[in-house]
Each structure stands twice: as C-alpha cells, then as structure tokens.
Design an enzyme around this catalytic site. Sequence first.
Site, short mmCIF file in Angstrom:
data_model
loop_
_atom_site.label_atom_id
_atom_site.label_comp_id
_atom_site.label_asym_id
_atom_site.label_seq_id
_atom_site.Cartn_x
_atom_site.Cartn_y
_atom_site.Cartn_z
N ASP A 15 -4.92 -3.82 -8.04
CA ASP A 15 -5.52 -5.11 -8.14
C ASP A 15 -7.26 -4.30 -8.11
O ASP A 15 -8.29 -6.08 -7.85
CB ASP A 15 -5.95 -6.24 -8.23
CG ASP A 15 -4.19 -6.97 -8.46
OD1 ASP A 15 -3.82 -6.09 -10.25
OD2 ASP A 15 -3.17 -7.16 -8.43
N LYS A 18 -9.64 0.26 -10.24
CA LYS A 18 -9.05 1.41 -10.91
C LYS A 18 -9.13 1.34 -12.53
O LYS A 18 -10.13 2.60 -12.68
CB LYS A 18 -8.12 2.01 -10.61
CG LYS A 18 -7.09 2.30 -9.28
CD LYS A 18 -6.19 2.53 -9.06
CE LYS A 18 -5.05 1.23 -9.77
NZ LYS A 18 -5.31 0.01 -8.89
N GLY A 19 -9.32 0.21 -12.89
CA GLY A 19 -9.39 0.88 -14.39
C GLY A 19 -10.84 0.98 -14.72
O GLY A 19 -11.24 2.46 -15.47
N GLY A 45 -0.93 -3.58 -14.17
CA GLY A 45 -1.13 -4.71 -14.59
C GLY A 45 -3.15 -4.00 -15.21
O GLY A 45 -3.29 -4.19 -14.73
N HIS A 46 -2.83 -4.15 -16.44
CA HIS A 46 -4.29 -3.47 -16.80
C HIS A 46 -4.88 -4.22 -17.74
O HIS A 46 -4.71 -3.98 -19.08
CB HIS A 46 -4.85 -1.59 -17.07
CG HIS A 46 -5.56 -1.05 -16.80
ND1 HIS A 46 -5.80 0.31 -17.07
CD2 HIS A 46 -6.71 -1.36 -17.24
CE1 HIS A 46 -7.23 0.40 -17.74
NE2 HIS A 46 -7.78 -0.76 -17.65
N THR A 47 -6.44 -5.00 -17.80
CA THR A 47 -6.46 -5.79 -18.28
C THR A 47 -8.09 -4.81 -19.06
O THR A 47 -9.02 -4.26 -19.03
CB THR A 47 -7.40 -6.52 -17.88
OG1 THR A 47 -6.30 -7.04 -17.23
CG2 THR A 47 -7.86 -8.46 -18.69
N THR A 127 7.48 -7.95 -9.10
CA THR A 127 6.85 -8.84 -10.50
C THR A 127 7.90 -8.28 -11.84
O THR A 127 7.74 -8.65 -13.37
CB THR A 127 5.87 -7.34 -10.87
OG1 THR A 127 6.73 -6.22 -11.35
CG2 THR A 127 4.99 -7.37 -10.13
N GLN A 176 -0.92 0.24 -8.52
CA GLN A 176 -0.36 0.26 -7.68
C GLN A 176 -1.39 0.12 -6.70
O GLN A 176 -2.92 0.72 -6.50
CB GLN A 176 0.91 -0.52 -6.81
CG GLN A 176 1.87 -1.12 -7.47
CD GLN A 176 2.35 -0.26 -9.18
OE1 GLN A 176 3.03 0.49 -8.48
NE2 GLN A 176 2.12 -0.39 -9.88
N ARG A 252 0.68 -14.90 -11.64
CA ARG A 252 0.46 -15.59 -10.33
C ARG A 252 -0.51 -15.83 -9.76
O ARG A 252 -1.83 -14.18 -9.53
CB ARG A 252 2.15 -14.80 -8.94
CG ARG A 252 2.84 -14.34 -9.56
CD ARG A 252 4.08 -14.15 -9.05
NE ARG A 252 3.67 -12.32 -8.77
CZ ARG A 252 4.21 -12.22 -8.38
NH1 ARG A 252 5.15 -11.81 -6.87
NH2 ARG A 252 4.35 -10.41 -8.22
N LEU A 281 -18.84 -6.70 -5.05
CA LEU A 281 -19.43 -6.94 -4.61
C LEU A 281 -20.36 -8.94 -4.98
O LEU A 281 -20.58 -9.20 -3.98
CB LEU A 281 -20.34 -5.72 -4.35
CG LEU A 281 -21.77 -6.61 -3.54
CD1 LEU A 281 -21.42 -6.23 -2.11
CD2 LEU A 281 -22.89 -5.65 -3.81
N ASP A 282 -20.37 -8.61 -6.23
CA ASP A 282 -20.74 -9.89 -7.24
C ASP A 282 -19.90 -10.81 -6.72
O ASP A 282 -21.04 -12.31 -6.45
CB ASP A 282 -21.38 -9.66 -8.55
CG ASP A 282 -20.16 -8.96 -9.25
OD1 ASP A 282 -19.35 -8.39 -8.68
OD2 ASP A 282 -19.14 -9.82 -10.09
P1 IMP Z 1 7.51 -3.87 -7.53
O1 IMP Z 1 6.82 -3.04 -7.61
O2 IMP Z 1 7.75 -5.52 -9.52
O3 IMP Z 1 8.82 -3.87 -6.84
O4 IMP Z 1 6.39 -5.43 -6.75
C1 IMP Z 1 6.84 -5.42 -4.82
C2 IMP Z 1 5.70 -5.68 -5.08
O5 IMP Z 1 4.17 -4.84 -5.32
C3 IMP Z 1 5.05 -7.59 -5.04
O6 IMP Z 1 4.42 -7.91 -4.15
C4 IMP Z 1 4.24 -6.92 -6.09
O7 IMP Z 1 3.54 -8.62 -6.64
C5 IMP Z 1 3.20 -6.29 -6.35
N1 IMP Z 1 2.70 -5.21 -7.13
C6 IMP Z 1 3.90 -4.49 -7.70
N2 IMP Z 1 2.85 -3.42 -9.04
C7 IMP Z 1 1.73 -4.61 -8.94
C8 IMP Z 1 -0.11 -4.17 -9.11
O8 IMP Z 1 -0.07 -3.53 -10.12
N3 IMP Z 1 -0.90 -4.73 -8.78
C9 IMP Z 1 -0.91 -6.14 -7.69
N4 IMP Z 1 0.41 -6.42 -7.06
C10 IMP Z 1 1.47 -5.12 -7.45
MG MG Z 2 -3.88 -4.69 -11.83
#
Ligand code: IMP
Ligand code: MG
Length: 334
Positions: A15, A18-19, A45-47, A127, A176, A252, A281-282
């Site tokens: 988060d 990167k996108g 998750g990429h918005t 997730t 990640q 979450r 930074l903003d």
């Molecule tokens: P999992 O990858 O779903 O098994 O989750 C393992 C941990 O990595 C948890 O704490 C998730 O919230 C976190 N996590 C997995 N993918 C992401 C992501 O893309 N962004 C932020 N946290 C992630």
């Molecule tokens: Mg993301």
Amino acid sequence: MIQYADIIVDLQAGDTGKGKVAHSLLKRKKQYTHVVRYNGGGNAGHTIYHKNKKVVTHFIPCGVLYGLKSIIGPGCVVNPKKLFNEIEELEKLGIKVRKNLLIDKRVHIITDKHLEEDGNETKIGTTKQGIGPVYRDKYDRNGLRAENEPLLSEFLFDIYSLHIDGTNKILFEGAQGFELDIDWGDYPYVTSSHCTAGSAILNGIPPQKIRKTYGVAKVYRTYVGAKEFETPSIVFDEIRELGKEYGATTGRKRQINWLDIDMLIQSININGVTDLIFNKLDILEDVDEYKFFLKGMLYSFDRSKDFQNKIEDLIWDNCESIVNIKFSRTPYEI
Ligand code: IMP
Ligand code: MG
C-alpha cells in the site's frame, strides 16, 4: 531476447503506491514491451480510476491499461472465478484485457477449498484470499497449476519465451512488500510469497538483466493485520482519513505509525534499490507533523523540508545502491 528489466518493489508493508509509480513509468511509451506481476494473488488490491470510475484490481497487472502484454508470472497464484470477474469489470470500462493478458503455465490455482480454509483464519489477520493454503500446497507438491486448469487455457503462456522472441523490455510489478515478505517480514505476520526484488528474478529473468529497481515507500508506515502496530493517537486517525488508509481488498483500517529509518535502510539494501520514491508527503504536510524512528528513538521536525533533508542524508550515507531519491505528493489518480 531480454534487453532489460526494471523492478518496482514495495519497501514497507504494501500500500505504498506502487501502482502510481507503474503508471508514471508506463506513460512513457516504448520504455517497456511487457509488464510482469511477480508474486502474490488476490490479497493485493490496486485502486484504479479510469474514465471517472473506480475499479479495484487484484490479479491483473496494470500493463493492460496501456495496451501492453501483461503477464501473471510463475511466482503468482490465481483464483479463476475471481479473475474472470475482474476481467469483466475492466472490459466494461473499455479496457482490452483478454487481448493482452497472459498467465504463465506454472501459476498455482487458488481453489474453493483454499478460500474456505483461509476464510476461517484469525491468527495473523489475512485477506482471506486463500494465499497461505495455496502456497502451502505448492510447496507440499500437491498444488494445481494453470496448465492443468482448462478455464485458463486461453491465457496460457510460458514466460521463457521472452528469452527467445523479440527484444523485450520488462517492467516487474511487485505485490505486498518487504515487511510482509515470508523471510524478511515480521514472521508470522507475513504473507506466503517472496516480496523482494529477488522475487522478480525468481520469475525467470537473469540478475544481470536488471537495470533499475524502483523502491516505493510512504513517508509514514501502514500495516493491515492482527498484530498491534499503531499506538492510538489523534494524529494517526487524521493521517488515516486524509490518506484514505483503508484496505483496498478487505476495507479494513490500516494501522499507522511513523517511518522507521532502520527498517527502510535494511529494505533498500536488501532490494538493491536504485530509485527511491516516497509517496504521500502531502498527508504529513496536511497534518503538519514530521517524525521518524531511528535506532528506537523518535525524532521530530518542524518543517517538511528539514524532515526530507535528514531522511535523504541518512539514506545516502547508508545505502550504496541508491542513485535517485524523490518525495512525491498526490494525486493518486491516473
Ligand atoms: P495474506 O497475504 O492474505 O495471507 O495476509 C497476510 C498478511 O499480509 C495480513 O496481515 C494481510 O493484511 C497482509 N497483506 C496481504 N496482502 C496485502 C496487500 O496487498 N497490502 C497490504 N497488506 C497485505
Ligand atoms: Mg494495495
């Protein structure tokens, strides 16, 4: 033949934007012929904002937005049903996905059983996308691969062909981040894949072809999951609201904390980052608080510029791979 490959790697716990970095690199036409996603699955998750509509992608590499061949690499895992939903959503917006999406034959399949099993997980706060179970079965040599899943036959691809046909320039897009890496993260509060720059190489590209490694961080840290990460405070609540720090996959609350310089230096050195980008930074400028941890002590700055200068000095002094450092503000939209 592969001419070169650049890597985008997240230096924190996902988060970091990167996108946004991928989009700004892909806007420069002809710099890349292919985009390869190198790890993870539906946990990412990429918005995307496209034609005034918001879409969240999980599996599909962002290269499809630019009409580039986009590969889900062998380090990734895919759930076919969820993937097809995503394809449909993007196609509805006029993005040609089917024409450009390729899935390496070695990709592992997330089954309904994996989803069900992960759905009951509470220990680390996953997730619930089946990630732990699918990688467990892969390493247990009990998994199902894309080459044996008829639903995916139209996309099937062998990433080795990039070594043979044409003159290929690849952008590797990670998911990640370093703090969630199965080896380097805060085990067991990690994901089940490799999230470092080394993970890109595991997708079949030799190390000497790597040209640049873009390391992406935020000027503060976030984390989503079961461990206690944030010390509750009003300023972190403000950062969460202003920075829209809610999970793109699960909705979450992301926990917030100040930048950890020692962690960041380790992450830069292990990933061999050449180009460092700090996003958001903003958000600190809006709350007008500038702090970081260094060797367990919290340091505070009155002005954004002093904060940036001190961070730059520390990075230049401790990270020999660095060539460029950039601080960046919003917008996040493309
Ligand atoms: P999992 O990858 O779903 O098994 O989750 C393992 C941990 O990595 C948890 O704490 C998730 O919230 C976190 N996590 C997995 N993918 C992401 C992501 O893309 N962004 C932020 N946290 C992630
Ligand atoms: Mg993301």
